[in-house]
Design a protein around this motif. Structure first.
Motif, short mmCIF file in Angstrom:
data_model
loop_
_atom_site.label_atom_id
_atom_site.label_comp_id
_atom_site.label_asym_id
_atom_site.label_seq_id
_atom_site.Cartn_x
_atom_site.Cartn_y
_atom_site.Cartn_z
N THR A 160 0.85 -1.18 0.00
CA THR A 160 0.00 0.00 0.00
C THR A 160 0.89 1.24 0.00
OG1 THR A 160 -0.09 0.18 2.40
CG2 THR A 160 -1.76 -1.23 1.34
N LEU A 161 0.30 2.37 -0.27
CA LEU A 161 1.03 3.63 -0.30
C LEU A 161 1.63 3.95 1.06
CD1 LEU A 161 1.90 6.13 -1.85
CD2 LEU A 161 -0.28 7.18 -1.24
N ILE A 162 0.91 3.66 2.12
CA ILE A 162 1.40 3.93 3.49
C ILE A 162 2.63 3.08 3.77
CG2 ILE A 162 0.83 3.71 5.94
CD1 ILE A 162 -0.55 6.04 4.62
N GLU A 163 2.62 1.81 3.41
CA GLU A 163 3.77 0.93 3.63
C GLU A 163 5.00 1.44 2.88
OE1 GLU A 163 1.54 -3.35 4.34
OE2 GLU A 163 1.90 -2.65 2.29
N LEU A 164 4.80 1.88 1.65
CA LEU A 164 5.93 2.41 0.87
C LEU A 164 6.46 3.70 1.49
CD1 LEU A 164 4.68 1.74 -2.76
CD2 LEU A 164 6.47 0.54 -1.52
N MET A 165 5.57 4.55 1.98
CA MET A 165 6.01 5.80 2.61
C MET A 165 6.80 5.53 3.89
SD MET A 165 2.70 8.22 1.86
CE MET A 165 3.27 9.52 2.90
N ILE A 166 6.42 4.53 4.64
CA ILE A 166 7.14 4.17 5.86
C ILE A 166 8.55 3.68 5.51
CG2 ILE A 166 7.22 2.50 7.76
CD1 ILE A 166 4.14 2.75 7.88
N VAL A 167 8.67 2.87 4.50
CA VAL A 167 9.99 2.37 4.08
C VAL A 167 10.87 3.53 3.62
CG1 VAL A 167 11.19 0.99 2.33
CG2 VAL A 167 9.20 0.06 3.52
N VAL A 168 10.33 4.44 2.84
CA VAL A 168 11.11 5.60 2.38
C VAL A 168 11.53 6.46 3.56
CG1 VAL A 168 10.95 7.75 1.06
CG2 VAL A 168 10.11 5.61 0.07
N ALA A 169 10.67 6.64 4.55
CA ALA A 169 11.01 7.43 5.72
C ALA A 169 12.14 6.78 6.52
CB ALA A 169 9.77 7.63 6.60
N ILE A 170 12.09 5.48 6.68
CA ILE A 170 13.15 4.76 7.41
C ILE A 170 14.48 4.90 6.69
CG2 ILE A 170 13.95 2.46 8.09
CD1 ILE A 170 10.98 1.81 8.70
N ILE A 171 14.48 4.74 5.38
CA ILE A 171 15.71 4.89 4.61
C ILE A 171 16.25 6.31 4.71
CG2 ILE A 171 16.66 4.87 2.26
CD1 ILE A 171 14.81 2.47 1.71
#
Length: 146
Positions: A9-20
């Motif tokens: 989902t978009l939220i999951e992708l945004m979380i991964v980008v934030a962690i990176i």
């Protein structure tokens, strides 16, 4: 009918980008400091020949050399490399001499002409060298200089 998950989902992708992004914000400055210290290690190797020459002079003559020529070192301006702008030696007393390593701008907030000092103190048997930050930030000094 069963629903098959199609991807993230978009939220999951945004979380991964934030962690990176957070990891990169911490790692990049630390890596930059590390690379600057590695470059300054080259300056320490240039200084080692001066330390040896000054130490040999002190042990054989009983006092620090009066100037670079007396120590058997090249005149200022002869030690320029990608990292070292210049190296100079000055006598402060009969038992103390200082080697100044002027560096080039090697990254970070270092500027051309900043320096660190190697202070040699002679005893009856040897010369002990201490490294201190001159105008360069102490965090950039190589590990054998801190």
């Amino acid at each position: 009918m069963k629903k098959v998950q199609q991807g993230f989902t978009l939220i999951e992708l945004m979380i991964v980008v934030a962690i990176i992004g957070i990891l990169a914000a911490v790692a990049i400055p630390a890596y930059q400091d590390y690379t600057i210290r590695a470059k300054l290690t080259e300056a320490m190797s240039v200084a080692s020949q001066a330390k040896t020459a000054v130490s040999e002079y002190y042990i054989s003559q009983g006092s620090m050399p009066a100037d670079q020529a007396a120590a058997g070192l090249d005149l200022p301006g002869a030690y320029s490399t990608d990292v070292v702008q210049d190296m100079t030696y000055t006598k402060t007393s009969d038992t103390v001499g200082v080697i100044t390593m002027d560096i080039e701008a090697v990254g970070g907030d270092t500027l051309a002409g900043e320096n660190f000092l190697l202070t040699g103190t002679g005893t009856s048997t040897n010369v002990t060298w201490a490294c201190t930050a001159g105008t360069i930030d102490a965090k950039y000094l190589p590990s054998n200089c801190r």
